[in-house]
Design an enzyme around this catalytic site. Structure first.
Site, PDB file in Angstrom:
ATOM      1  N   GLY A   7      94.817  70.012 113.478  1.00 30.16           N
ATOM      2  CA  GLY A   7      95.248  70.852 112.354  1.00 30.16           C
ATOM      3  C   GLY A   7      95.207  70.060 111.061  1.00 30.16           C
ATOM      4  O   GLY A   7      95.917  70.359 110.093  1.00 30.16           O
ATOM      5  N   GLY A   8      94.346  69.048 111.040  1.00 29.58           N
ATOM      6  CA  GLY A   8      94.328  68.080 109.937  1.00 29.58           C
ATOM      7  C   GLY A   8      93.769  68.611 108.633  1.00 29.58           C
ATOM      8  O   GLY A   8      93.891  67.937 107.605  1.00 29.58           O
ATOM      9  N   PHE A  11      97.716  72.325 105.365  1.00 25.54           N
ATOM     10  CA  PHE A  11      98.563  71.867 104.255  1.00 25.54           C
ATOM     11  C   PHE A  11      99.158  70.480 104.513  1.00 25.54           C
ATOM     12  O   PHE A  11      98.932  69.521 103.760  1.00 25.54           O
ATOM     13  CB  PHE A  11      99.657  72.941 104.072  1.00 25.54           C
ATOM     14  CG  PHE A  11     100.801  72.586 103.190  1.00 25.54           C
ATOM     15  CD1 PHE A  11     100.625  71.891 101.997  1.00 25.54           C
ATOM     16  CD2 PHE A  11     102.098  72.996 103.535  1.00 25.54           C
ATOM     17  CE1 PHE A  11     101.704  71.597 101.180  1.00 25.54           C
ATOM     18  CE2 PHE A  11     103.171  72.711 102.721  1.00 25.54           C
ATOM     19  CZ  PHE A  11     102.982  72.004 101.552  1.00 25.54           C
ATOM     20  N   VAL A  57      91.590  73.419 118.943  1.00 25.29           N
ATOM     21  CA  VAL A  57      92.417  72.425 119.652  1.00 25.29           C
ATOM     22  C   VAL A  57      92.402  72.684 121.162  1.00 25.29           C
ATOM     23  O   VAL A  57      92.530  71.759 121.962  1.00 25.29           O
ATOM     24  CB  VAL A  57      93.854  72.387 119.074  1.00 25.29           C
ATOM     25  CG1 VAL A  57      94.619  73.676 119.364  1.00 25.29           C
ATOM     26  CG2 VAL A  57      94.617  71.184 119.598  1.00 25.29           C
ATOM     27  N   ALA A  77      98.011  71.332 114.803  1.00 26.15           N
ATOM     28  CA  ALA A  77      97.244  72.578 114.936  1.00 26.15           C
ATOM     29  C   ALA A  77      98.140  73.648 115.546  1.00 26.15           C
ATOM     30  O   ALA A  77      98.704  73.452 116.615  1.00 26.15           O
ATOM     31  CB  ALA A  77      96.024  72.344 115.823  1.00 26.15           C
ATOM     32  N   TYR A 183     106.821  82.637 117.905  1.00 28.52           N
ATOM     33  CA  TYR A 183     106.447  81.367 117.268  1.00 28.52           C
ATOM     34  C   TYR A 183     107.452  80.279 117.650  1.00 28.52           C
ATOM     35  O   TYR A 183     107.076  79.178 118.078  1.00 28.52           O
ATOM     36  CB  TYR A 183     106.398  81.539 115.741  1.00 28.52           C
ATOM     37  CG  TYR A 183     106.307  80.221 114.990  1.00 28.52           C
ATOM     38  CD1 TYR A 183     105.156  79.439 115.047  1.00 28.52           C
ATOM     39  CD2 TYR A 183     107.390  79.747 114.234  1.00 28.52           C
ATOM     40  CE1 TYR A 183     105.080  78.218 114.378  1.00 28.52           C
ATOM     41  CE2 TYR A 183     107.323  78.541 113.555  1.00 28.52           C
ATOM     42  CZ  TYR A 183     106.164  77.776 113.632  1.00 28.52           C
ATOM     43  OH  TYR A 183     106.096  76.569 112.968  1.00 28.52           O
TER      44      TYR A 183
HETATM   45  N1  LIG Z   1     104.748  74.459 106.652  1.00 29.13           N
HETATM   46  C1  LIG Z   1     105.970  74.610 107.159  1.00 29.13           C
HETATM   47  O1  LIG Z   1     106.895  75.055 106.477  1.00 29.13           O
HETATM   48  C2  LIG Z   1     106.241  74.218 108.584  1.00 29.13           C
HETATM   49  C3  LIG Z   1     107.554  74.321 109.050  1.00 29.13           C
HETATM   50  C4  LIG Z   1     107.822  73.977 110.383  1.00 29.13           C
HETATM   51  C5  LIG Z   1     106.807  73.518 111.198  1.00 29.13           C
HETATM   52  N2  LIG Z   1     105.535  73.452 110.708  1.00 29.13           N
HETATM   53  C6  LIG Z   1     104.482  73.005 111.626  1.00 29.13           C
HETATM   54  O2  LIG Z   1     103.672  72.053 110.974  1.00 29.13           O
HETATM   55  C7  LIG Z   1     102.329  72.157 111.422  1.00 29.13           C
HETATM   56  C8  LIG Z   1     101.393  72.193 110.253  1.00 29.13           C
HETATM   57  O3  LIG Z   1     101.746  73.286 109.410  1.00 29.13           O
HETATM   58  P1  LIG Z   1     101.001  73.576 108.031  1.00 29.13           P
HETATM   59  O4  LIG Z   1     102.034  74.107 107.115  1.00 29.13           O
HETATM   60  O5  LIG Z   1     100.171  72.429 107.628  1.00 29.13           O
HETATM   61  O6  LIG Z   1     100.110  74.794 108.467  1.00 29.13           O
HETATM   62  P2  LIG Z   1      98.626  75.189 108.025  1.00 29.13           P
HETATM   63  O7  LIG Z   1      98.449  76.598 108.493  1.00 29.13           O
HETATM   64  O8  LIG Z   1      98.384  74.879 106.592  1.00 29.13           O
HETATM   65  O9  LIG Z   1      97.741  74.214 108.887  1.00 29.13           O
HETATM   66  C9  LIG Z   1      97.481  74.416 110.240  1.00 29.13           C
HETATM   67  C10 LIG Z   1      96.060  73.977 110.484  1.00 29.13           C
HETATM   68  O10 LIG Z   1      95.810  74.183 111.873  1.00 29.13           O
HETATM   69  C11 LIG Z   1      94.516  74.727 112.007  1.00 29.13           C
HETATM   70  N3  LIG Z   1      94.436  75.481 113.239  1.00 29.13           N
HETATM   71  C12 LIG Z   1      95.006  76.705 113.515  1.00 29.13           C
HETATM   72  N4  LIG Z   1      94.656  77.084 114.752  1.00 29.13           N
HETATM   73  C13 LIG Z   1      93.878  76.087 115.261  1.00 29.13           C
HETATM   74  C14 LIG Z   1      93.201  75.905 116.490  1.00 29.13           C
HETATM   75  N5  LIG Z   1      93.247  76.850 117.447  1.00 29.13           N
HETATM   76  N6  LIG Z   1      92.496  74.777 116.669  1.00 29.13           N
HETATM   77  C15 LIG Z   1      92.424  73.823 115.696  1.00 29.13           C
HETATM   78  N7  LIG Z   1      93.023  73.946 114.507  1.00 29.13           N
HETATM   79  C16 LIG Z   1      93.746  75.071 114.309  1.00 29.13           C
HETATM   80  C17 LIG Z   1      94.324  75.618 110.776  1.00 29.13           C
HETATM   81  O11 LIG Z   1      92.941  75.831 110.495  1.00 29.13           O
HETATM   82  C18 LIG Z   1      95.030  74.805 109.714  1.00 29.13           C
HETATM   83  O12 LIG Z   1      94.123  73.970 109.028  1.00 29.13           O
HETATM   84  C19 LIG Z   1     102.285  73.373 112.336  1.00 29.13           C
HETATM   85  O13 LIG Z   1     102.331  72.939 113.676  1.00 29.13           O
HETATM   86  C20 LIG Z   1     103.545  74.126 111.993  1.00 29.13           C
HETATM   87  O14 LIG Z   1     104.036  74.873 113.117  1.00 29.13           O
HETATM   88  C21 LIG Z   1     105.231  73.786 109.426  1.00 29.13           C
END
Ligand SMILES: NC(=O)c1ccc[n+]([C@@H]2O[C@H](COP(=O)([O-])OP(=O)(O)OC[C@H]3O[C@@H](n4cnc5c(N)ncnc54)[C@H](O)[C@@H]3O)[C@@H](O)[C@H]2O)c1
Length: 374
Positions: A7-8, A11, A57, A77, A183
Protein backbone atom coordinates in the site's frame (compact mmCIF):
# COMPACT_ATOMS: atom_id res chain seq x y z
CA UNK A 1 18.03 -0.99 5.56
CA UNK A 2 15.82 -2.25 2.76
CA UNK A 3 12.21 -1.65 3.61
CA UNK A 4 9.06 -2.84 1.83
CA UNK A 5 5.75 -0.99 2.16
CA UNK A 6 2.54 -2.65 0.98
CA UNK A 7 0.00 0.00 0.00
CA UNK A 8 3.09 2.15 -0.42
CA UNK A 9 1.54 4.44 -3.04
CA UNK A 10 -1.18 5.53 -0.61
CA UNK A 11 -1.29 8.56 1.65
CA UNK A 12 0.67 7.22 4.60
CA UNK A 13 2.93 4.96 2.52
CA UNK A 14 4.13 7.85 0.37
CA UNK A 15 4.91 10.11 3.31
CA UNK A 16 6.74 7.30 5.10
CA UNK A 17 8.69 6.31 1.97
CA UNK A 18 9.97 9.85 1.51
CA UNK A 19 11.07 10.06 5.14
CA UNK A 20 12.81 6.66 5.01
CA UNK A 21 14.63 7.53 1.81
CA UNK A 22 15.77 10.83 3.31
CA UNK A 23 17.30 8.75 6.07
CA UNK A 24 19.21 6.66 3.51
CA UNK A 25 17.05 3.51 3.45
CA UNK A 26 16.15 1.67 0.23
CA UNK A 27 12.39 1.41 -0.26
CA UNK A 28 10.19 -1.02 -2.21
CA UNK A 29 6.58 0.07 -2.72
CA UNK A 30 3.98 -2.61 -3.48
CA UNK A 31 0.56 -1.31 -4.48
CA UNK A 32 -2.17 -2.19 -6.97
CA UNK A 33 -3.11 1.50 -7.45
CA UNK A 34 -6.70 0.87 -6.45
CA UNK A 35 -9.02 3.01 -8.64
CA UNK A 36 -11.02 4.15 -5.60
CA UNK A 37 -7.91 5.90 -4.29
CA UNK A 38 -5.98 6.73 -7.42
CA UNK A 39 -8.75 7.12 -10.04
CA UNK A 40 -9.50 4.98 -13.09
CA UNK A 41 -6.40 6.21 -14.91
CA UNK A 42 -3.88 6.53 -12.12
CA UNK A 43 -1.14 9.03 -12.71
CA UNK A 44 1.23 8.55 -9.83
CA UNK A 45 4.76 9.70 -9.23
CA UNK A 46 7.06 7.17 -7.65
CA UNK A 47 9.42 9.00 -5.29
CA UNK A 48 12.90 9.30 -6.83
CA UNK A 49 15.03 6.31 -5.96
CA UNK A 50 12.16 4.10 -4.73
CA UNK A 51 11.36 0.79 -6.37
CA UNK A 52 7.68 0.33 -7.27
CA UNK A 53 5.86 -2.89 -8.05
CA UNK A 54 2.22 -2.69 -9.16
CA UNK A 55 0.71 -5.76 -7.58
CA UNK A 56 -2.35 -6.77 -5.61
CA UNK A 57 -1.26 -7.61 -2.06
CA UNK A 58 -3.18 -10.88 -2.33
CA UNK A 59 -0.81 -11.89 -5.14
CA UNK A 60 2.43 -11.42 -3.20
CA UNK A 61 1.98 -15.06 -2.19
CA UNK A 62 3.30 -15.96 -5.67
CA UNK A 63 6.23 -13.54 -5.46
CA UNK A 64 8.04 -14.23 -2.20
CA UNK A 65 11.33 -13.16 -3.80
CA UNK A 66 10.11 -9.57 -3.44
CA UNK A 67 10.82 -9.86 0.28
CA UNK A 68 14.10 -11.77 0.08
CA UNK A 69 16.70 -9.74 1.97
CA UNK A 70 14.19 -7.06 3.00
CA UNK A 71 14.88 -5.92 6.58
CA UNK A 72 11.43 -4.70 7.56
CA UNK A 73 7.92 -4.61 6.11
CA UNK A 74 5.22 -2.04 6.73
CA UNK A 75 1.82 -3.49 5.89
CA UNK A 76 -0.56 -0.73 4.80
CA UNK A 77 -2.41 -2.17 1.77
CA UNK A 78 -6.07 -2.18 2.70
CA UNK A 79 -9.56 -1.07 1.86
CA UNK A 80 -10.35 1.64 4.39
CA UNK A 81 -13.99 2.84 4.14
CA UNK A 82 -15.91 2.03 7.32
CA UNK A 83 -19.39 2.58 5.89
CA UNK A 84 -18.55 0.97 2.54
CA UNK A 85 -17.26 -2.10 4.34
CA UNK A 86 -20.78 -2.78 5.64
CA UNK A 87 -21.97 -3.85 2.19
CA UNK A 88 -18.76 -4.77 0.32
CA UNK A 89 -18.12 -7.35 3.00
CA UNK A 90 -16.44 -10.07 0.99
CA UNK A 91 -14.19 -7.59 -0.76
CA UNK A 92 -13.04 -6.00 2.52
CA UNK A 93 -12.39 -9.39 4.07
CA UNK A 94 -10.56 -10.50 0.96
CA UNK A 95 -8.22 -7.50 0.63
CA UNK A 96 -7.60 -6.89 4.31
CA UNK A 97 -7.55 -10.41 5.72
CA UNK A 98 -6.52 -12.57 2.75
CA UNK A 99 -4.03 -9.87 1.77
CA UNK A 100 -2.42 -10.18 5.20
CA UNK A 101 -2.50 -13.98 4.97
CA UNK A 102 -0.85 -13.82 1.54
CA UNK A 103 1.85 -11.50 2.87
CA UNK A 104 2.58 -13.83 5.78
CA UNK A 105 2.80 -16.83 3.47
CA UNK A 106 5.15 -14.97 1.16
CA UNK A 107 7.35 -14.12 4.15
CA UNK A 108 7.26 -17.74 5.29
CA UNK A 109 8.68 -18.77 1.90
CA UNK A 110 11.68 -16.41 2.19
CA UNK A 111 15.15 -17.67 2.98
CA UNK A 112 16.23 -14.35 4.47
CA UNK A 113 13.16 -12.96 6.19
CA UNK A 114 12.59 -9.45 7.45
CA UNK A 115 13.12 -9.08 11.17
CA UNK A 116 10.11 -6.82 11.73
CA UNK A 117 6.55 -6.51 10.40
CA UNK A 118 4.76 -3.28 11.26
CA UNK A 119 1.00 -3.22 10.81
CA UNK A 120 -1.11 -0.11 10.28
CA UNK A 121 -4.06 -1.05 12.43
CA UNK A 122 -6.81 1.25 13.53
CA UNK A 123 -8.61 2.59 16.57
CA UNK A 124 -11.69 1.08 14.93
CA UNK A 125 -10.81 -2.23 16.62
CA UNK A 126 -12.02 -0.64 19.89
CA UNK A 127 -15.47 0.08 18.53
CA UNK A 128 -16.82 2.84 20.75
CA UNK A 129 -13.66 2.93 22.87
CA UNK A 130 -13.40 3.78 26.55
CA UNK A 131 -15.98 5.63 28.65
CA UNK A 132 -16.47 6.35 32.33
CA UNK A 133 -19.35 7.37 34.54
CA UNK A 134 -18.25 10.74 36.03
CA UNK A 135 -19.64 9.53 39.38
CA UNK A 136 -17.13 6.64 39.30
CA UNK A 137 -14.35 7.91 37.00
CA UNK A 138 -11.85 5.14 37.74
CA UNK A 139 -14.03 2.39 36.27
CA UNK A 140 -13.71 2.11 32.49
CA UNK A 141 -16.71 0.86 30.52
CA UNK A 142 -16.87 0.07 26.84
CA UNK A 143 -20.35 0.56 25.42
CA UNK A 144 -21.66 -1.72 22.68
CA UNK A 145 -22.14 -0.16 19.23
CA UNK A 146 -25.30 1.83 18.87
CA UNK A 147 -28.08 -0.15 17.21
CA UNK A 148 -29.88 1.09 14.07
CA UNK A 149 -32.96 1.63 16.31
CA UNK A 150 -30.95 3.85 18.73
CA UNK A 151 -29.58 5.83 15.83
CA UNK A 152 -33.03 6.22 14.27
CA UNK A 153 -34.28 7.53 17.64
CA UNK A 154 -31.43 10.08 17.78
CA UNK A 155 -29.92 8.46 20.87
CA UNK A 156 -26.42 9.55 19.99
CA UNK A 157 -24.66 9.44 23.35
CA UNK A 158 -24.21 6.57 25.80
CA UNK A 159 -25.82 6.37 29.20
CA UNK A 160 -25.59 4.17 32.25
CA UNK A 161 -28.41 1.74 33.03
CA UNK A 162 -29.89 4.42 35.35
CA UNK A 163 -29.82 7.01 32.57
CA UNK A 164 -26.72 8.97 33.61
CA UNK A 165 -24.52 10.28 30.74
CA UNK A 166 -21.23 8.45 30.21
CA UNK A 167 -18.14 10.44 29.21
CA UNK A 168 -15.56 9.37 26.65
CA UNK A 169 -12.10 9.04 28.21
CA UNK A 170 -8.74 8.25 26.54
CA UNK A 171 -8.79 4.71 25.15
CA UNK A 172 -5.91 2.45 26.19
CA UNK A 173 -4.69 -0.46 24.13
CA UNK A 174 -5.71 -3.07 26.69
CA UNK A 175 -9.47 -2.74 26.31
CA UNK A 176 -11.22 -5.48 24.37
CA UNK A 177 -11.69 -5.67 20.62
CA UNK A 178 -15.24 -4.53 19.87
CA UNK A 179 -15.35 -3.90 16.13
CA UNK A 180 -18.49 -2.09 15.05
CA UNK A 181 -17.94 -2.46 11.31
CA UNK A 182 -16.57 -4.99 8.84
CA UNK A 183 -13.57 -2.71 8.28
CA UNK A 184 -12.87 -2.76 12.02
CA UNK A 185 -13.30 -6.53 12.19
CA UNK A 186 -10.86 -6.93 9.30
CA UNK A 187 -8.26 -4.74 11.05
CA UNK A 188 -8.65 -6.80 14.23
CA UNK A 189 -8.20 -9.95 12.10
CA UNK A 190 -5.03 -8.49 10.56
CA UNK A 191 -3.66 -7.96 14.06
CA UNK A 192 -4.49 -11.49 15.15
CA UNK A 193 -3.00 -13.00 12.00
CA UNK A 194 0.22 -11.07 12.32
CA UNK A 195 0.55 -11.73 16.03
CA UNK A 196 -0.02 -15.43 15.61
CA UNK A 197 2.11 -16.07 12.51
CA UNK A 198 4.99 -13.59 12.60
CA UNK A 199 6.77 -14.73 15.81
CA UNK A 200 6.78 -18.32 14.55
CA UNK A 201 8.63 -17.04 11.47
CA UNK A 202 11.18 -15.21 13.59
CA UNK A 203 9.60 -11.85 12.72
CA UNK A 204 8.75 -9.27 15.40
CA UNK A 205 5.20 -7.98 14.91
CA UNK A 206 4.52 -4.36 15.80
CA UNK A 207 0.89 -3.22 15.79
CA UNK A 208 0.19 0.49 15.54
CA UNK A 209 -3.40 1.65 15.93
CA UNK A 210 -3.94 4.96 14.16
CA UNK A 211 -6.63 7.47 14.96
CA UNK A 212 -7.83 9.72 12.05
CA UNK A 213 -4.77 10.59 10.00
CA UNK A 214 -4.94 13.69 7.80
CA UNK A 215 -2.63 15.99 5.93
CA UNK A 216 -0.86 16.82 2.73
CA UNK A 217 -1.00 13.92 0.27
CA UNK A 218 -4.27 12.32 1.37
CA UNK A 219 -6.65 11.15 -1.34
CA UNK A 220 -8.97 13.95 -2.43
CA UNK A 221 -11.10 11.64 -4.54
CA UNK A 222 -12.13 8.84 -2.19
CA UNK A 223 -15.70 9.66 -1.08
CA UNK A 224 -15.80 6.75 1.38
CA UNK A 225 -13.28 7.92 3.92
CA UNK A 226 -11.32 11.03 4.98
CA UNK A 227 -13.70 13.56 6.51
CA UNK A 228 -11.23 16.43 6.08
CA UNK A 229 -10.75 15.88 2.36
CA UNK A 230 -14.48 15.34 1.82
CA UNK A 231 -15.34 18.60 3.61
CA UNK A 232 -12.53 20.47 1.83
CA UNK A 233 -13.59 19.20 -1.57
CA UNK A 234 -17.16 20.33 -0.99
CA UNK A 235 -16.18 23.73 0.43
CA UNK A 236 -13.87 24.39 -2.48
CA UNK A 237 -16.76 23.84 -4.91
CA UNK A 238 -19.14 26.04 -2.93
CA UNK A 239 -21.18 23.03 -1.73
CA UNK A 240 -22.68 23.09 1.78
CA UNK A 241 -21.28 20.79 4.45
CA UNK A 242 -23.69 18.45 6.21
CA UNK A 243 -22.76 17.13 9.64
CA UNK A 244 -24.13 13.78 10.73
CA UNK A 245 -25.93 13.13 14.02
CA UNK A 246 -25.89 16.33 16.12
CA UNK A 247 -22.44 17.41 14.95
CA UNK A 248 -21.02 16.75 18.42
CA UNK A 249 -19.51 13.38 17.57
CA UNK A 250 -15.75 13.61 17.87
CA UNK A 251 -12.56 12.18 16.42
CA UNK A 252 -8.87 12.33 17.27
CA UNK A 253 -7.10 13.95 14.28
CA UNK A 254 -3.39 13.31 13.90
CA UNK A 255 -1.21 14.98 11.28
CA UNK A 256 0.70 12.82 8.82
CA UNK A 257 4.09 14.16 9.96
CA UNK A 258 3.43 12.91 13.48
CA UNK A 259 2.26 9.50 12.23
CA UNK A 260 5.42 9.19 10.14
CA UNK A 261 7.54 9.99 13.19
CA UNK A 262 5.80 7.16 15.09
CA UNK A 263 6.19 4.76 12.17
CA UNK A 264 9.90 5.49 11.85
CA UNK A 265 10.43 5.02 15.58
CA UNK A 266 8.64 1.64 15.35
CA UNK A 267 11.34 0.40 12.98
CA UNK A 268 13.90 0.04 15.73
CA UNK A 269 12.08 0.62 19.03
CA UNK A 270 12.22 -2.00 21.71
CA UNK A 271 8.56 -2.97 21.84
CA UNK A 272 7.31 -5.78 24.09
CA UNK A 273 6.12 -8.88 22.24
CA UNK A 274 2.61 -8.52 20.96
CA UNK A 275 2.19 -4.96 22.22
CA UNK A 276 -0.17 -2.68 20.32
CA UNK A 277 0.48 1.04 20.35
CA UNK A 278 -1.98 3.89 19.76
CA UNK A 279 -0.92 6.73 17.50
CA UNK A 280 -3.14 9.79 17.71
CA UNK A 281 -3.13 13.33 18.98
CA UNK A 282 -4.80 12.22 22.19
CA UNK A 283 -7.26 15.10 21.79
CA UNK A 284 -10.94 14.78 20.77
CA UNK A 285 -12.35 17.33 18.30
CA UNK A 286 -16.05 17.50 17.51
CA UNK A 287 -17.03 17.35 13.87
CA UNK A 288 -18.62 20.82 14.23
CA UNK A 289 -15.34 22.27 15.51
CA UNK A 290 -13.47 20.50 12.74
CA UNK A 291 -15.73 21.98 10.04
CA UNK A 292 -15.30 25.49 11.52
CA UNK A 293 -11.52 25.13 11.75
CA UNK A 294 -11.28 23.75 8.22
CA UNK A 295 -13.38 26.55 6.72
CA UNK A 296 -11.32 29.12 8.54
CA UNK A 297 -8.05 27.52 7.38
CA UNK A 298 -9.26 27.20 3.78
CA UNK A 299 -10.85 30.65 3.48
CA UNK A 300 -13.92 29.06 1.82
CA UNK A 301 -17.27 30.08 3.28
CA UNK A 302 -20.09 27.59 2.80
CA UNK A 303 -23.10 26.81 4.98
CA UNK A 304 -22.62 24.11 7.58
CA UNK A 305 -25.72 22.32 8.83
CA UNK A 306 -26.43 19.57 11.31
CA UNK A 307 -28.68 17.05 9.59
CA UNK A 308 -29.41 14.37 12.19
CA UNK A 309 -28.50 11.82 9.53
CA UNK A 310 -26.39 8.88 10.53
CA UNK A 311 -24.46 5.93 9.15
CA UNK A 312 -24.57 2.47 10.65
CA UNK A 313 -21.06 1.49 11.79
CA UNK A 314 -19.94 5.02 12.72
CA UNK A 315 -18.69 5.41 16.25
CA UNK A 316 -19.60 8.35 18.46
CA UNK A 317 -16.27 9.31 20.08
CA UNK A 318 -12.84 7.76 20.54
CA UNK A 319 -9.49 9.29 21.35
CA UNK A 320 -6.14 7.80 22.12
CA UNK A 321 -4.33 7.24 25.37
CA UNK A 322 -0.72 7.91 24.35
CA UNK A 323 1.02 6.27 27.32
CA UNK A 324 2.42 3.34 25.33
CA UNK A 325 3.33 5.52 22.35
CA UNK A 326 5.32 7.86 24.60
CA UNK A 327 6.93 5.03 26.51
CA UNK A 328 7.96 2.76 23.65
CA UNK A 329 8.28 5.13 20.70
CA UNK A 330 9.10 8.46 22.36
CA UNK A 331 6.00 9.68 20.50
CA UNK A 332 5.22 13.36 21.00
CA UNK A 333 2.83 14.90 18.43
CA UNK A 334 4.11 18.26 17.20
CA UNK A 335 1.49 19.50 14.73
CA UNK A 336 -1.68 20.87 16.29
CA UNK A 337 -4.95 20.79 14.37
CA UNK A 338 -5.01 24.49 13.40
CA UNK A 339 -1.47 24.33 12.03
CA UNK A 340 -2.08 20.96 10.34
CA UNK A 341 -5.24 22.19 8.63
CA UNK A 342 -3.42 25.27 7.30
CA UNK A 343 -0.79 22.98 5.80
CA UNK A 344 -3.40 20.59 4.40
CA UNK A 345 -5.41 23.42 2.80
CA UNK A 346 -2.33 25.07 1.27
CA UNK A 347 -1.42 21.74 -0.34
CA UNK A 348 -4.97 20.78 -1.36
CA UNK A 349 -5.59 24.14 -3.10
CA UNK A 350 -2.79 23.24 -5.49
CA UNK A 351 -4.39 19.89 -6.41
CA UNK A 352 -6.97 19.25 -9.14
CA UNK A 353 -10.60 19.62 -8.09
CA UNK A 354 -12.50 16.34 -8.08
CA UNK A 355 -16.26 16.05 -8.54
CA UNK A 356 -17.91 15.54 -5.17
CA UNK A 357 -19.08 11.94 -4.80
CA UNK A 358 -19.93 11.99 -1.10
CA UNK A 359 -23.67 12.26 -1.82
CA UNK A 360 -23.45 9.21 -4.08
CA UNK A 361 -21.63 7.32 -1.32
CA UNK A 362 -24.43 8.27 1.12
CA UNK A 363 -27.10 7.19 -1.42
CA UNK A 364 -25.41 3.78 -1.67
CA UNK A 365 -25.75 3.41 2.08
CA UNK A 366 -29.38 4.51 2.10
CA UNK A 367 -30.24 2.01 -0.61
CA UNK A 368 -28.93 -0.71 1.71
CA UNK A 369 -30.61 0.74 4.80
CA UNK A 370 -27.18 1.46 6.30
CA UNK A 371 -27.94 5.15 6.77
CA UNK A 372 -30.90 7.27 7.80
CA UNK A 373 -33.65 7.63 5.20
CA UNK A 374 -33.54 10.68 2.92
N1 LIG B 1 -5.68 7.28 7.11
C1 LIG B 1 -6.21 6.98 8.30
O1 LIG B 1 -6.84 7.81 8.94
C2 LIG B 1 -6.02 5.61 8.87
C3 LIG B 1 -6.52 5.36 10.16
C4 LIG B 1 -6.37 4.08 10.70
C5 LIG B 1 -5.70 3.10 10.00
N2 LIG B 1 -5.25 3.37 8.74
C6 LIG B 1 -4.59 2.28 8.01
O2 LIG B 1 -3.41 2.77 7.42
C7 LIG B 1 -3.16 2.11 6.19
C8 LIG B 1 -2.85 3.11 5.12
O3 LIG B 1 -3.93 4.03 5.01
P1 LIG B 1 -3.89 5.28 4.02
O4 LIG B 1 -4.62 6.37 4.71
O5 LIG B 1 -2.53 5.51 3.51
O6 LIG B 1 -4.84 4.74 2.89
P2 LIG B 1 -4.77 4.95 1.31
O7 LIG B 1 -6.10 4.50 0.80
O8 LIG B 1 -4.30 6.31 0.96
O9 LIG B 1 -3.65 3.93 0.88
C9 LIG B 1 -3.88 2.56 0.77
C10 LIG B 1 -3.08 2.07 -0.41
O10 LIG B 1 -3.31 0.67 -0.50
C11 LIG B 1 -3.48 0.34 -1.86
N3 LIG B 1 -4.27 -0.86 -1.97
C12 LIG B 1 -5.62 -1.01 -1.75
N4 LIG B 1 -5.98 -2.27 -2.01
C13 LIG B 1 -4.84 -2.93 -2.38
C14 LIG B 1 -4.57 -4.26 -2.79
N5 LIG B 1 -5.56 -5.17 -2.88
N6 LIG B 1 -3.31 -4.58 -3.10
C15 LIG B 1 -2.30 -3.66 -3.04
N7 LIG B 1 -2.50 -2.39 -2.68
C16 LIG B 1 -3.76 -2.04 -2.35
C17 LIG B 1 -4.18 1.55 -2.48
O11 LIG B 1 -3.98 1.61 -3.89
C18 LIG B 1 -3.52 2.69 -1.74
O12 LIG B 1 -2.42 3.19 -2.45
C19 LIG B 1 -4.38 1.24 5.93
O13 LIG B 1 -4.08 -0.09 6.29
C20 LIG B 1 -5.43 1.80 6.85
O14 LIG B 1 -6.37 0.80 7.27
C21 LIG B 1 -5.38 4.60 8.17
Amino acid sequence: MKIAITGGMGFIGQALARRLMNQGHAVLLIDNLSPQIHGEQPSVTVPDGAEFRRLDVRDVIDEPSLFEGVDAVYHFAAETGTAQSMYRIRHYVSVNEMGTAALLEALAKCERRPSRLILASSRSVYGEGAYADPRDPGRIVQPASRTPAQLAAGEWEFRTADGHPLEAVPTREDIAFAPGSVYAASKAAQELLIRSAAPALGITPVVLRFQNVYGEGQSLQNPYTGIISIFFNRARQGLPIALFEDGKESRDFIHIDDIVAGLVAALSADVPDGAAINLGAGVPTTVTDLADALLSASGHAVPVSVTGEYRVGDIRHCYADLGNARKYLGFDPQVDLAQGLMRFCAWAEGQPTFADRSEKAMAELRERKLASAD
